[in-house]
Design an enzyme around this catalytic site. Sequence first.
Site, PDB file in Angstrom:
ATOM      1  N   GLU A  68       0.828  -1.210   0.000  1.00 19.50           N
ATOM      2  CA  GLU A  68       0.000   0.000   0.000  1.00 19.50           C
ATOM      3  C   GLU A  68       0.866   1.266   0.000  1.00 19.50           C
ATOM      4  O   GLU A  68       0.641   2.207   0.767  1.00 19.50           O
ATOM      5  CB  GLU A  68      -0.946   0.004   1.200  1.00 19.50           C
ATOM      6  CG  GLU A  68      -1.903  -1.154   1.177  1.00 19.50           C
ATOM      7  CD  GLU A  68      -3.031  -1.066   2.186  1.00 19.50           C
ATOM      8  OE1 GLU A  68      -3.010  -0.173   3.048  1.00 19.50           O
ATOM      9  OE2 GLU A  68      -3.956  -1.892   2.087  1.00 19.50           O
ATOM     10  N   GLU A 107      -4.080  -8.945   0.503  1.00 22.54           N
ATOM     11  CA  GLU A 107      -4.704  -8.794   1.828  1.00 22.54           C
ATOM     12  C   GLU A 107      -6.192  -9.011   1.686  1.00 22.54           C
ATOM     13  O   GLU A 107      -6.823  -8.421   0.801  1.00 22.54           O
ATOM     14  CB  GLU A 107      -4.447  -7.400   2.413  1.00 22.54           C
ATOM     15  CG  GLU A 107      -3.305  -7.387   3.383  1.00 22.54           C
ATOM     16  CD  GLU A 107      -2.964  -6.000   3.896  1.00 22.54           C
ATOM     17  OE1 GLU A 107      -3.851  -5.325   4.450  1.00 22.54           O
ATOM     18  OE2 GLU A 107      -1.802  -5.599   3.742  1.00 22.54           O
TER      19      GLU A 107
HETATM   20  C1  GAL Z   1      -4.126  -2.585   5.242  1.00 28.94           C
HETATM   21  C2  GAL Z   1      -2.643  -2.538   5.585  1.00 28.94           C
HETATM   22  C3  GAL Z   1      -2.301  -3.408   6.768  1.00 28.94           C
HETATM   23  C4  GAL Z   1      -3.305  -3.177   7.864  1.00 28.94           C
HETATM   24  C5  GAL Z   1      -4.676  -3.508   7.344  1.00 28.94           C
HETATM   25  C6  GAL Z   1      -5.785  -3.415   8.358  1.00 28.94           C
HETATM   26  O1  GAL Z   1      -4.529  -1.430   4.614  1.00 28.94           O
HETATM   27  O2  GAL Z   1      -1.878  -2.926   4.501  1.00 28.94           O
HETATM   28  O3  GAL Z   1      -1.004  -3.132   7.201  1.00 28.94           O
HETATM   29  O4  GAL Z   1      -3.212  -1.861   8.249  1.00 28.94           O
HETATM   30  O5  GAL Z   1      -4.980  -2.607   6.310  1.00 28.94           O
HETATM   31  O6  GAL Z   1      -7.035  -3.632   7.754  1.00 28.94           O
END
Ligand code: GAL
Length: 804
Positions: A421, A497
Amino acid sequence: MSGINVSAQPTEGTRIIQLLDTNWKFFNAEVQGGEQPVLNTESWQTVEVPHDWAISGPFDENNDLQVVQVNEDGEKVAKRRSGRTGGLPHIGIGWYRKALEIPVSWKGKKIFAEFDGAMSHARVYLNGQFVGEWPYGYASFSFELTDKIVFGGKNLLAVRLENKPNSSRWYPGAGLYRNVRLVATNPVHVKQWGTYITTPEIEKGNGVVAIEISLEGLNEGNKNIKLTTNIYNIKNQLIASVTNAAEGVKTKQKLVVDQPHLWSVTDPYLYRAESVIEIDGKKADQYETVFGFRYFKFTNNDGFFLNGKNMKLNGVCMHHDLGALGAAINISAIKRQLTLLQEMGCNAIRTSHNPPAPEFLQLCNEMGFLVIDEAFDEWKNAKCANGYNTLWDKWAEKDMVAFIHRDRNHPSVIMWSVGNEIREQSIKGGEVYCKFLVDICKREDPTRSTTAGFNQWEGAIKNGFADIVDVPAWNYKPQYYRYIHEKFPQWTMYASETASTVSSRGEYFFPAVPKVIKERVPYQCSSYDLEYPGWASTPDKEFAAQDSFPFMGGEFVWTGFDYLGEPTPFNDVWPSRSSYFGIIDLAGIPKDRFYLYQSKWTTKEVLHLLPHWNWEGMEGKPIPVHCYTSFQKAELFVNGKSMGIRTKDPSKLYTTYRLVWDEVPYEPGELKVVALDTDNKPIKETIVRTAGNPSRIILKTDREVVSYAEKELAFVTVIVVDDKGIVCPGANNKISLSVKGDGKLKAADNGDATCLESFVDPVRSAFHGKCMAIIQSTAVKGEMKLVAKSPGLVNAEISIQIKK
Ligand code: GAL
């Protein structure tokens, strides 16, 4: 000051590797005052390394209190975020010192201090003279000490570390939290991470091993240098060997392994290459490299293939902390995490968002996990005012090269992730930075794919980012997979993610409906696994997307375990201080979600029922009951009365992967689910019973024997039960933990993200009837006994044997 025993004569020709783990002196400038203390270390604490100076607390909302606008969370204004980095005292300056006695016989050798990671801004000194610095806290590095050493006398190795406020989005840990070694070599030796092994023809079934060996210390006088590489199989049998004259700083060799045994997640078969240098017929160095044969590819229509077989990456993202142990690495603690994840069916890890400890990758090699090795969470554009952006210009290339050289022989590592990100994703010109890092990957290791985790998918596509990496990956975008695939059918991709579902073990809130959660008192999330922050969703939603789109290579759930810091969605209210995202809680106790993933990711028979069945005061009122199961159909009973049969129904998202009885009238007693086959014949049952009052403690250890030499820890689950042995789901009794015999209590936790008891306090409250005691041996051999006591409860004790 006591020094380590390095007086043993080196075996002729081999390097000496000494772990610098005991008798370090530590000075915490924040606590003890002053920046550079006097040389007298009497007031310094004696510690063992790996060491995390902040993990014992105390917790305080003012520790690294950040007032920030987190664009990634959709915030439009700066917000006060307490607990963002765990509420632990990791900010400030810490000094470590260690006395080293270097024997005269080492004269003529090259001597190095190797650090697997130091948090952070390490500055290393020997005998008061500056040796070198390495600021990125997750990087491994080495400095040569030779010209500052007093041979035959005492030497003082000192390391100054400094953690700045506002430099991280999670708990980074503090101190020499990974291993440190002293390495002595002959003048001509294999460089640190100086071997690079590839298996270029394995896809065709040929066991060709190409090895490139980098030497250091060569001079004009070195003429007759021979390099031999021997390859051993898992049984330690020599199976291939080659000898050449050294070609200079770099020498390339080729060997062939007959019928190479492939490495895979179900059969993680490893080989060992032993490289020997001889000068004028005398052995000068020996260096070992573990490697494996495997090949993989991402395809644009059918997703991921390992060794020619199609499979989904059933992955999780993992931060580096080990819960109550903090960032200080311990092999048995990492192995325990991986063992639990493997039981759940997880086959891949994304090391979010930084290089992991080397031992983590060794375990992934040995246990069979595929790894996305990630370098950065931030480049030149800041997410945190004092984050990596302050290092980017000077360090990005050095960090990237060190990271790849360190990790490029691991068969587990399949991809280099250049970032997570990254803000440059949607900044015009940001692609230049991306290309810079991808080019380094291609130069240093063309055998692996490059990737990055994109949350701003449109920006990343528009500025070319997504095209620069080999495998673009998406954070929280199941709703766009089809669209992206149709628009860019040539792309290979996976979900870097997913979910970010939030839950607290043992907490259930009604109604059980999918929802974006922002506020709740108490600061706990529901274990029906239907709550998530605005950008996120449920496990079920990602399952559906992965099942519908074979072009997706798989997913990496945010996260496998809870971690310290980032207590979303309660990140602006104290005392929330650790995450709610984990499938497994911070203490290492599985939440309900564990069984949902297990039912999807394994072929095991899973039949897990939730919630608990203690709803005093709710008699006759409806309670939602969910069953996470590998079976298609099941019948639910309350005290023998049928509540109906449910069958998995793919026409609705929330009945595709779980069985749901929305309204089950509460009646204390027995809640039973019976899995049925197609003819409605019972196959398996699970019962949840109403517990009576807390009556006694029971202890369950995850191992009966620990190895002293391996610094192995035993994890003992402490459970409060009623007089019939049923877990009391509301029990929060304070439990005193003590260790008798040859052991000590290392840490304790209960998985409650709002608990402010110190992890080293011997009194720990149970959270929903459970907590975890982590114990360690203090003697080479013997026995240690954990005793758990609480007023009004029958005590318990358990013995663990200690072996060398
Ligand atoms: C994403 C990020 C992670 C964590 C996660 C929580 O945006 O890459 O490090 O913050 O969100 O939902």
